[in-house]
Motif scaffolding. Structure first.
Motif, mmCIF file in Angstrom:
data_model
loop_
_atom_site.group_PDB
_atom_site.id
_atom_site.type_symbol
_atom_site.label_atom_id
_atom_site.label_comp_id
_atom_site.label_asym_id
_atom_site.label_seq_id
_atom_site.Cartn_x
_atom_site.Cartn_y
_atom_site.Cartn_z
ATOM 1 N N MET A 1 53.055 35.104 26.690
ATOM 2 C CA MET A 1 51.719 34.504 26.598
ATOM 3 C C MET A 1 50.869 34.945 27.778
ATOM 4 S SD MET A 1 51.421 32.527 23.912
ATOM 5 C CE MET A 1 50.109 31.398 24.356
ATOM 6 N N PRO A 2 49.602 35.233 27.518
ATOM 7 C CA PRO A 2 48.708 35.554 28.631
ATOM 8 C C PRO A 2 48.572 34.355 29.556
ATOM 9 C CG PRO A 2 47.733 36.166 26.514
ATOM 10 C CD PRO A 2 48.927 35.321 26.214
ATOM 11 N N GLY A 3 48.156 34.610 30.767
ATOM 12 C CA GLY A 3 47.927 33.513 31.690
ATOM 13 C C GLY A 3 48.506 33.798 33.042
ATOM 14 N N GLY A 4 48.990 32.752 33.689
ATOM 15 C CA GLY A 4 49.494 32.894 35.039
ATOM 16 C C GLY A 4 48.354 32.842 36.027
ATOM 17 N N SER A 5 48.606 33.335 37.212
ATOM 18 C CA SER A 5 47.572 33.330 38.238
ATOM 19 C C SER A 5 47.597 34.616 39.035
ATOM 20 C CB SER A 5 47.749 32.128 39.171
ATOM 21 O OG SER A 5 48.965 32.236 39.893
ATOM 22 N N ILE A 6 46.477 34.897 39.680
ATOM 23 C CA ILE A 6 46.309 36.085 40.510
ATOM 24 C C ILE A 6 45.755 35.637 41.853
ATOM 25 C CG2 ILE A 6 44.990 38.222 40.808
ATOM 26 C CD1 ILE A 6 45.025 38.503 37.751
ATOM 27 N N VAL A 7 46.370 36.117 42.931
ATOM 28 C CA VAL A 7 45.909 35.808 44.281
ATOM 29 C C VAL A 7 45.158 37.008 44.837
ATOM 30 C CG1 VAL A 7 46.685 35.520 46.670
ATOM 31 C CG2 VAL A 7 47.607 34.053 44.879
ATOM 32 N N VAL A 8 43.970 36.764 45.352
ATOM 33 C CA VAL A 8 43.158 37.814 45.970
ATOM 34 C C VAL A 8 43.106 37.576 47.468
ATOM 35 C CG1 VAL A 8 40.823 38.749 46.213
ATOM 36 C CG2 VAL A 8 41.738 38.255 43.941
ATOM 37 N N GLY A 9 43.457 38.600 48.233
ATOM 38 C CA GLY A 9 43.304 38.513 49.678
ATOM 39 C C GLY A 9 41.840 38.743 50.024
ATOM 40 N N TYR A 10 41.116 37.668 50.324
ATOM 41 C CA TYR A 10 39.670 37.774 50.492
ATOM 42 C C TYR A 10 39.255 37.778 51.956
ATOM 43 C CZ TYR A 10 34.690 37.172 49.974
ATOM 44 O OH TYR A 10 33.345 37.374 50.057
ATOM 45 N N THR A 11 38.284 38.610 52.264
ATOM 46 C CA THR A 11 37.569 38.588 53.539
ATOM 47 C C THR A 11 36.092 38.788 53.218
ATOM 48 O OG1 THR A 11 37.917 40.980 53.809
ATOM 49 C CG2 THR A 11 39.484 39.506 54.910
ATOM 50 N N ALA A 12 35.215 38.335 54.095
ATOM 51 C CA ALA A 12 33.774 38.478 53.867
ATOM 52 C C ALA A 12 33.325 39.875 54.269
ATOM 53 C CB ALA A 12 33.018 37.409 54.642
ATOM 54 N N THR A 13 33.890 40.875 53.607
ATOM 55 C CA THR A 13 33.621 42.289 53.868
ATOM 56 C C THR A 13 33.495 43.018 52.538
ATOM 57 O OG1 THR A 13 35.966 42.878 53.871
ATOM 58 C CG2 THR A 13 35.002 42.201 55.990
ATOM 59 N N ASP A 14 33.145 44.296 52.598
ATOM 60 C CA ASP A 14 33.102 45.097 51.365
ATOM 61 C C ASP A 14 34.482 45.178 50.717
ATOM 62 O OD1 ASP A 14 30.418 45.562 51.752
ATOM 63 O OD2 ASP A 14 30.686 47.552 52.649
ATOM 64 N N ALA A 15 35.526 45.293 51.533
ATOM 65 C CA ALA A 15 36.884 45.345 50.991
ATOM 66 C C ALA A 15 37.233 44.047 50.278
ATOM 67 C CB ALA A 15 37.890 45.626 52.108
ATOM 68 N N GLY A 16 36.787 42.920 50.845
ATOM 69 C CA GLY A 16 37.022 41.639 50.199
ATOM 70 C C GLY A 16 36.299 41.536 48.868
ATOM 71 N N ALA A 17 35.069 42.068 48.820
ATOM 72 C CA ALA A 17 34.308 42.064 47.570
ATOM 73 C C ALA A 17 34.984 42.943 46.522
ATOM 74 C CB ALA A 17 32.883 42.552 47.829
ATOM 75 N N ASP A 18 35.533 44.084 46.962
ATOM 76 C CA ASP A 18 36.256 44.972 46.035
ATOM 77 C C ASP A 18 37.486 44.279 45.476
ATOM 78 O OD1 ASP A 18 34.447 47.045 46.394
ATOM 79 O OD2 ASP A 18 35.627 48.018 47.966
ATOM 80 N N ALA A 19 38.231 43.601 46.357
ATOM 81 C CA ALA A 19 39.430 42.895 45.912
ATOM 82 C C ALA A 19 39.080 41.791 44.927
ATOM 83 C CB ALA A 19 40.173 42.321 47.115
ATOM 84 N N ALA A 20 38.012 41.047 45.212
ATOM 85 C CA ALA A 20 37.592 39.970 44.319
ATOM 86 C C ALA A 20 37.168 40.527 42.958
ATOM 87 C CB ALA A 20 36.451 39.180 44.946
ATOM 88 N N ALA A 21 36.481 41.665 42.967
ATOM 89 C CA ALA A 21 36.034 42.275 41.707
ATOM 90 C C ALA A 21 37.222 42.726 40.865
ATOM 91 C CB ALA A 21 35.107 43.454 41.998
ATOM 92 N N LEU A 22 38.212 43.356 41.514
ATOM 93 C CA LEU A 22 39.399 43.773 40.763
ATOM 94 C C LEU A 22 40.179 42.553 40.293
ATOM 95 C CD1 LEU A 22 41.374 45.829 39.671
ATOM 96 C CD2 LEU A 22 42.432 45.958 41.944
ATOM 97 N N GLY A 23 40.280 41.540 41.148
ATOM 98 C CA GLY A 23 40.957 40.321 40.738
ATOM 99 C C GLY A 23 40.305 39.697 39.528
ATOM 100 N N ALA A 24 38.962 39.706 39.505
ATOM 101 C CA ALA A 24 38.235 39.155 38.362
ATOM 102 C C ALA A 24 38.495 39.960 37.096
ATOM 103 C CB ALA A 24 36.741 39.113 38.673
ATOM 104 N N ARG A 25 38.510 41.283 37.243
ATOM 105 C CA ARG A 25 38.789 42.138 36.086
ATOM 106 C C ARG A 25 40.171 41.846 35.517
ATOM 107 N NH1 ARG A 25 39.314 48.463 37.057
ATOM 108 N NH2 ARG A 25 37.403 48.011 38.200
ATOM 109 N N LEU A 26 41.154 41.741 36.393
ATOM 110 C CA LEU A 26 42.520 41.480 35.953
ATOM 111 C C LEU A 26 42.659 40.075 35.383
ATOM 112 C CD1 LEU A 26 44.345 43.161 38.971
ATOM 113 C CD2 LEU A 26 44.348 43.987 36.600
ATOM 114 N N ALA A 27 42.009 39.092 36.025
ATOM 115 C CA ALA A 27 42.084 37.717 35.540
ATOM 116 C C ALA A 27 41.475 37.587 34.148
ATOM 117 C CB ALA A 27 41.379 36.773 36.516
ATOM 118 N N ARG A 28 40.320 38.216 33.951
ATOM 119 C CA ARG A 28 39.677 38.168 32.640
ATOM 120 C C ARG A 28 40.556 38.845 31.589
ATOM 121 N NH1 ARG A 28 35.245 40.524 33.656
ATOM 122 N NH2 ARG A 28 33.647 38.937 33.441
ATOM 123 N N SER A 29 41.106 39.998 31.935
ATOM 124 C CA SER A 29 41.906 40.760 30.982
ATOM 125 C C SER A 29 43.212 40.065 30.630
ATOM 126 C CB SER A 29 42.208 42.148 31.557
ATOM 127 O OG SER A 29 41.021 42.866 31.825
#
Length: 297
Positions: A1-29
Motif C-alpha cells: 500500500m502507498p503511504g509511509g513517511s518521508i523525512v527531509v533534512g531541512y535548512t533555510a538555504t537553497d539546498a534545504g529548498a531543493d530537499a523539500a521540493a524533492l521530498g514533496a515530489r516523492l511524498a505526492r508520488s
C-alpha cells in the motif's frame, strides 16, 4: 500500500529548498506524509572554551528554526500531509537518522552542498555521513531541484550490477514504482562491475544473462499496467554511460549500497559515486538488507 513517511533534512538555504521540493515530489508520488526536520547542535558539540549561551538566546534560536520550518511548510503543495520538527543532536545526520527511525520513514531526503553546478549533485558533510551510516534509504536532490516543475515521479531507473544485494534493490524499486504508478528502467552496469581480466565476449554474456534475469524478476513483481524495460549502459566508463543515457522530467535513480556496507546500513561505493558526478536527476541509495555484499562498489 502507498503511504509511509518521508523525512527531509531541512535548512533555510537553497539546498534545504531543493530537499523539500524533492521530498514533496516523492511524498505526492508515494502517498506519503512529509516531515521537515531541522537539526540544531546539542550542547555536547560546542567547544568547552565557548561560553554557554543564555537560555533566552537558545529559545530564540529554536523559535527561529520553527519559523523557518513554518515558512517552508506553507510553500509546499497543500494536498501533501506535512509537518515541521526541530531536533537537537550531536550532528545533523545523527538527528535525521533518529527522526527517520522515530517516524518510520521510508526515505531521508537531503540537498546538495553549496557551490554545486545547477542540475548536478555535490556531496556535503551531512549527505556523506548519511551515505556511510544510515539504516534508511537516502534520496539526494540535485542543485536547483526547487526550481523545476517535476511534481511526480515519472520513471524509476535502477542501476544493477552482479554483486549480492540486488534483490533488496529490486524490491525497493518495485515498491517505489508500484506506489507511484511509474515504470521501471533497468540499466545494466555489469561491464563496469565484473572482475578485471574478463574478455569483452564474456562480459557481454554475463551482462545479457543478468539483465534478462533482473527484468523477469521486476516484470513479475509489478502490477498490471506498469512496464519494465532494460537498456545497456553505453560508453567505456560509468561516467560516460550515465552521460549518454536519456532522462525524463521527474525521474529518479535507485542504486544499491556498496559491498563494504554492513547489513541494513549504507555505504556509497565507487561505482555509485562515479554515477553521481554525471547524474542530472535525484539518486536514492538503498541499504543492503540481505546477503553478504552490496550491489555497487
Amino acid at each position: 500500500m502507498p503511504g509511509g513517511s518521508i523525512v527531509v533534512g531541512y535548512t533555510a538555504t537553497d539546498a534545504g529548498a531543493d530537499a523539500a521540493a524533492l521530498g514533496a515530489r516523492l511524498a505526492r508520488s508515494l502517498g506519503a506524509q512529509l516531515h521537515l526536520v531541522l537539526v540544531l547542535p546539542s550542547e555536547g558539540t560546542r567547544s568547552p572554551s565557548v561560553v554557554p549561551p543564555e537560555r533566552a538566546y537558545e529559545d530564540h534560536i529554536k523559535a527561529q528554526a520553527k519559523q523557518w520550518l513554518q515558512d517552508a511548510i506553507v510553500r509546499l503543495p497543500q494536498e501533501i500531509a506535512r509537518s515541521g520538527h526541530v531536533r537537537i543532536a550531536e550532528s545533523f545526520a545523527e538527528g535525521l537518522i533518529a527522526a527517520g527511525e522515530e517516524f518510520g520513514a521510508r526515505l531521508i531526503v537531503v540537498g546538495a552542498a553549496g557551490g554545486g553546478i545547477f542540475g548536478r549533485h555535490r556531496l556535503g558533510s551531512v549527505a556523506s555521513e548519511l551515505l556511510h551510516s544510515s539504516t534508511i534509504p537516502v534520496a539526494l536532490a540535485p542543485v536547483g531541484t526547487a526550481s523545476t516543475d517535476d511534481h511526480v515521479v515519472s520513471r524509476v531507473t535502477v542501476a544493477v550490477g552482479t554483486r549480492p544485494g540486488a534483490d533488496a534493490l529490486l524490491d525497493e524499486a518495485v515498491a517505489v514504482a508500484r506506489d507511484s504508478g511509474s515504470g521501471i528502467r533497468l540499466v545494466s552496469l555489469v561491464p563496469f562491475d565484473v572482475p578485471p581480466g574478463l574478455d569483452t565476449g564474456a562480459i557481454r554474456l554475463v551482462g545479457n544473462a543478468h539483465a534478462d534475469e533482473a527484468l523477469a524478476t521486476v516484470t513479475a513483481a509489478l502490477p498490471s499496467g506498469l512496464e519494465a524495460s532494460s537498456v545497456d549502459a553505453p560508453g567505456d566508463s560509468v561516467e560516460d554511460a550515465v552521460a549518454h543515457l536519456s532522462w525524463l522530467p521527474g525521474e529518479v535513480v535507485l542504486v544499491g549500497s556498496s559491498r563494504l556496507a554492513q547489513p541494513r546500513r549504507l555505504f556509497l561505493g565507487s561505482t555509485a559515486a562515479k554515477m553521481l558526478h554525471e547524474l542530472p536527476v535525484p539518486m536514492i541509495v538503498v541499504p543492503r538488507t540481505r546477503g553478504e555484499g552490496g550491489n555497487l562498489s
